[in-house]
Design a protein around this motif. Structure first.
Motif, short mmCIF file in Angstrom:
data_model
loop_
_atom_site.label_atom_id
_atom_site.label_comp_id
_atom_site.label_asym_id
_atom_site.label_seq_id
_atom_site.Cartn_x
_atom_site.Cartn_y
_atom_site.Cartn_z
N SER A 121 0.82 -1.21 0.00
CA SER A 121 0.00 0.00 0.00
C SER A 121 0.86 1.26 0.00
O SER A 121 0.48 2.28 -0.58
CB SER A 121 -0.93 -0.01 1.21
OG SER A 121 -1.82 -1.10 1.16
N VAL A 122 2.01 1.19 0.66
CA VAL A 122 2.94 2.33 0.62
C VAL A 122 3.52 2.47 -0.78
O VAL A 122 3.61 3.58 -1.34
CB VAL A 122 4.05 2.15 1.67
CG1 VAL A 122 5.14 3.20 1.48
CG2 VAL A 122 3.47 2.23 3.08
N ALA A 125 1.03 3.93 -3.04
CA ALA A 125 0.48 5.20 -2.53
C ALA A 125 -0.95 5.05 -2.03
O ALA A 125 -1.60 6.06 -1.72
CB ALA A 125 0.57 6.30 -3.57
N ILE A 127 -2.03 3.90 0.83
CA ILE A 127 -2.13 4.30 2.22
C ILE A 127 -2.22 5.82 2.33
O ILE A 127 -2.93 6.36 3.19
CB ILE A 127 -0.95 3.74 3.05
CG1 ILE A 127 -1.20 3.93 4.55
CG2 ILE A 127 0.36 4.38 2.64
CD1 ILE A 127 -2.30 3.06 5.10
N PHE A 128 -1.54 6.53 1.46
CA PHE A 128 -1.56 7.99 1.52
C PHE A 128 -2.92 8.53 1.05
O PHE A 128 -3.42 9.53 1.57
CB PHE A 128 -0.43 8.56 0.67
CG PHE A 128 0.93 8.04 1.08
CD1 PHE A 128 1.47 8.38 2.32
CD2 PHE A 128 1.65 7.20 0.24
CE1 PHE A 128 2.72 7.90 2.71
CE2 PHE A 128 2.90 6.71 0.62
CZ PHE A 128 3.42 7.07 1.86
N ARG A 129 -3.53 7.86 0.07
CA ARG A 129 -4.86 8.27 -0.38
C ARG A 129 -5.89 8.03 0.72
O ARG A 129 -6.81 8.84 0.91
CB ARG A 129 -5.24 7.53 -1.66
CG ARG A 129 -4.38 7.93 -2.86
CD ARG A 129 -5.02 7.49 -4.17
NE ARG A 129 -5.06 6.03 -4.30
CZ ARG A 129 -4.07 5.31 -4.80
NH1 ARG A 129 -2.95 5.90 -5.20
NH2 ARG A 129 -4.18 4.01 -4.91
N TYR A 131 -5.27 8.05 3.94
CA TYR A 131 -5.02 9.10 4.93
C TYR A 131 -5.65 10.41 4.48
O TYR A 131 -6.18 11.18 5.30
CB TYR A 131 -3.52 9.29 5.15
CG TYR A 131 -3.02 8.77 6.47
CD1 TYR A 131 -3.20 9.50 7.64
CD2 TYR A 131 -2.38 7.54 6.54
CE1 TYR A 131 -2.74 9.02 8.85
CE2 TYR A 131 -1.92 7.05 7.75
CZ TYR A 131 -2.11 7.80 8.91
OH TYR A 131 -1.66 7.32 10.12
N GLY A 132 -5.60 10.69 3.20
CA GLY A 132 -6.21 11.91 2.70
C GLY A 132 -7.71 11.92 2.84
O GLY A 132 -8.33 12.98 3.03
N TRP A 135 -7.80 10.81 8.11
CA TRP A 135 -6.55 10.52 8.83
C TRP A 135 -6.81 9.63 10.05
O TRP A 135 -5.93 8.86 10.46
CB TRP A 135 -5.87 11.81 9.24
CG TRP A 135 -6.63 12.64 10.25
CD1 TRP A 135 -7.54 13.63 9.98
CD2 TRP A 135 -6.55 12.55 11.68
NE1 TRP A 135 -8.03 14.16 11.15
CE2 TRP A 135 -7.44 13.52 12.21
CE3 TRP A 135 -5.83 11.75 12.56
CZ2 TRP A 135 -7.63 13.70 13.58
CZ3 TRP A 135 -6.01 11.93 13.92
CH2 TRP A 135 -6.90 12.89 14.42
N GLY A 138 -6.75 6.23 8.79
CA GLY A 138 -5.36 5.91 8.51
C GLY A 138 -4.62 5.45 9.75
O GLY A 138 -3.84 4.49 9.70
#
Length: 420
Positions: A121-122, A125, A127-129, A131-132, A135, A138
């Motif tokens: 997932s890192v 990307a 995981i970052f989506r 979090y967006g 959070w 996340g």
């Protein structure tokens, strides 16, 4: 995500006007190894509490019966006043046997899969989506990974220490083997404690969603097909005003996938078909571009004029995605006009007693289950009015008839401490 929680599709799917006198509810639980026990008990307890507080007049619930194959649990409920009752057949479609099979996997194996899923997932990307989008969710995702790293480090320290301690008395290979067993023993010994803090639940849940988003769960796909056939049979049987598919948590995606499969069948237009998702985690799977079939299912619902879909979200709930709108946020173009979903906030602050609200604000699992619990105060979001009341889903969302408190109910609600 900061977008306001509220959306009316510009071309909303039509729905026959109420009242609903006979309804068939099909409830899809989330990823839960105890679903066969939990949701009947939760429904019965909370409906009893709801009936004591709110002005329902007639209220009756039957005993639950489970089909011999263990996949369907059924009971009936009657509410309303003489001559205007609503009779509801309530079914829970069970897939907790698949979840329990995951739980039989050794904890160390689940931790290894979790690590692989997080790293993937890192790298992509994802995981970052996530979090967006939220959070808080996340953090819920990274919590089991962080605990896995900590537990793995402790196990490695213990194993190294035992191996060095024994190195003076045993050959190096034997000492190393006993050290490794000591580390594994620590993980096994910690399992009961990890279950009490829901760690194994969160680990396996994340692994399942990761596997599902990559198309690696044929057992779950087969169960979806069985569920869709079951709902299609209920639609073909008729005799009700509304068939309502309900999904909570990760069961929200399950409900959406079942609804999409039902729509793919050649079925009669009546009775009315509705979909209600509560605290859903759709992005956990659909944010992955490789989840092409799931994303297509969701977009089919977005453009469908054959069902009404309502999605309730809560910013207080760490485990949903408030503000998420699949019609806008998946990067997919629907095949036709946007007709779904209607999106609303539950406004938990307005329907939970303030003392109770303060106690549960930092208990993520308890707040997450509030979607399925009785209100303390009247409000637009009302789980039992949505599933048992006389208004069809679209009318209930757009023009809710608020169920009042019973006349003898004190104006100041008594704080109640309720576990999941």
């Amino acid at each position: 995500m900061t977008r306001q929680i509220g959306f009316n599709p510009p071309d909303g799917a039509p729905q026959p006007p109420g009242p609903v006198r006979r309804r068939h509810v099909v409830y899809l639980p989330g990823y839960d190894p105890e679903a066969g026990k939990r949701y009947r008990a939760l429904f019965s307890r909370e409906f009893t509490r709801y009936a004591k507080r709110f002005d329902l007049a007639k209220r009756a619930i039957t005993r639950a019966e489970t089909r011999p194959d263990g996949l369907v649990q059924t009971w009936t409920v009657e509410t309303g006043r003489a001559g205007t009752e609503t009779h509801t057949t309530y079914e829970v479609l069970l897939w907790d046997d698949l979840v329990r099979a995951d739980f039989r996997r050794p904890l160390i194996a689940s931790m290894a899969l979790l690590t692989a899923g997080i790293l993937h997932s890192v790298a992509t990307a994802k995981i970052f989506r996530l979090y967006g989008l939220n959070w808080k969710y996340g953090n819920v995702i990274l919590y089991p990974f962080g605990m896995t790293v900590i537990l793995g480090a402790l196990a490695a320290l213990l194993g190294t220490g035992v191996a060095r301690l024994l190195a003076g008395w045993l050959p190096g290979l034997a000492a190393g083997g006993l050290g490794a067993l000591a580390g594994i023993g620590l993980v096994l010994a910690a399992t009961p404690l990890l279950d009490r803090i829901f760690l194994r639940q969160l680990i396996n849940d994340w692994v399942f969603n990761w596997q599902h988003s990559n198309g690696w769960r044929p057992d779950y796909e087969a169960r979806l097909a069985l569920f869709a056939d079951h709902v299609a049979d209920r639609l073909e049987a008729g005799g009700v005003d509304e068939v309502l598919i309900v999904g909570h948590s990760s069961g929200g995606l399950t409900a959406a996938e079942v609804a999409a499969r039902v729509l793919a069948k050649d079925l009669p237009e009546t009775p009315s078909l509705s979909l209600l998702t509560l605290g859903a985690g759709l992005p956990l799977v659909t944010i992955n571009p490789r989840a092409r079939r799931v994303r297509a299912d969701v977009m089919r619902l977005v453009a469908s004029d054959r069902l009404v879909w309502a999605d309730y979200q809560a910013p207080q709930d760490w485990m949903n995605f408030p503000g998420f709108n699949p019609a806008l946020d998946l990067g997919e173009a629907p095949a036709g006009p946007v007709r779904n979903p209607l999106i609303r906030s539950t406004r938990f602050r307005e329907i939970i007693d303030p003392d109770v609200y303060r106690r549960i604000s930092f208990r993520p699992f308890r707040m997450h289950f509030q979607f399925l619990m009785a209100n303390d105060l009247p409000g637009e979001y009302d789980f039992f009015a949505l599933t048992l009341g006389p208004q069809p889903l679209r009318e209930r969302v757009l023009a809710p008839a608020i169920v009042p408190l019973r006349p003898e109910t004190p104006p100041e609600p008594v704080p109640v401490h309720r576990e999941i």
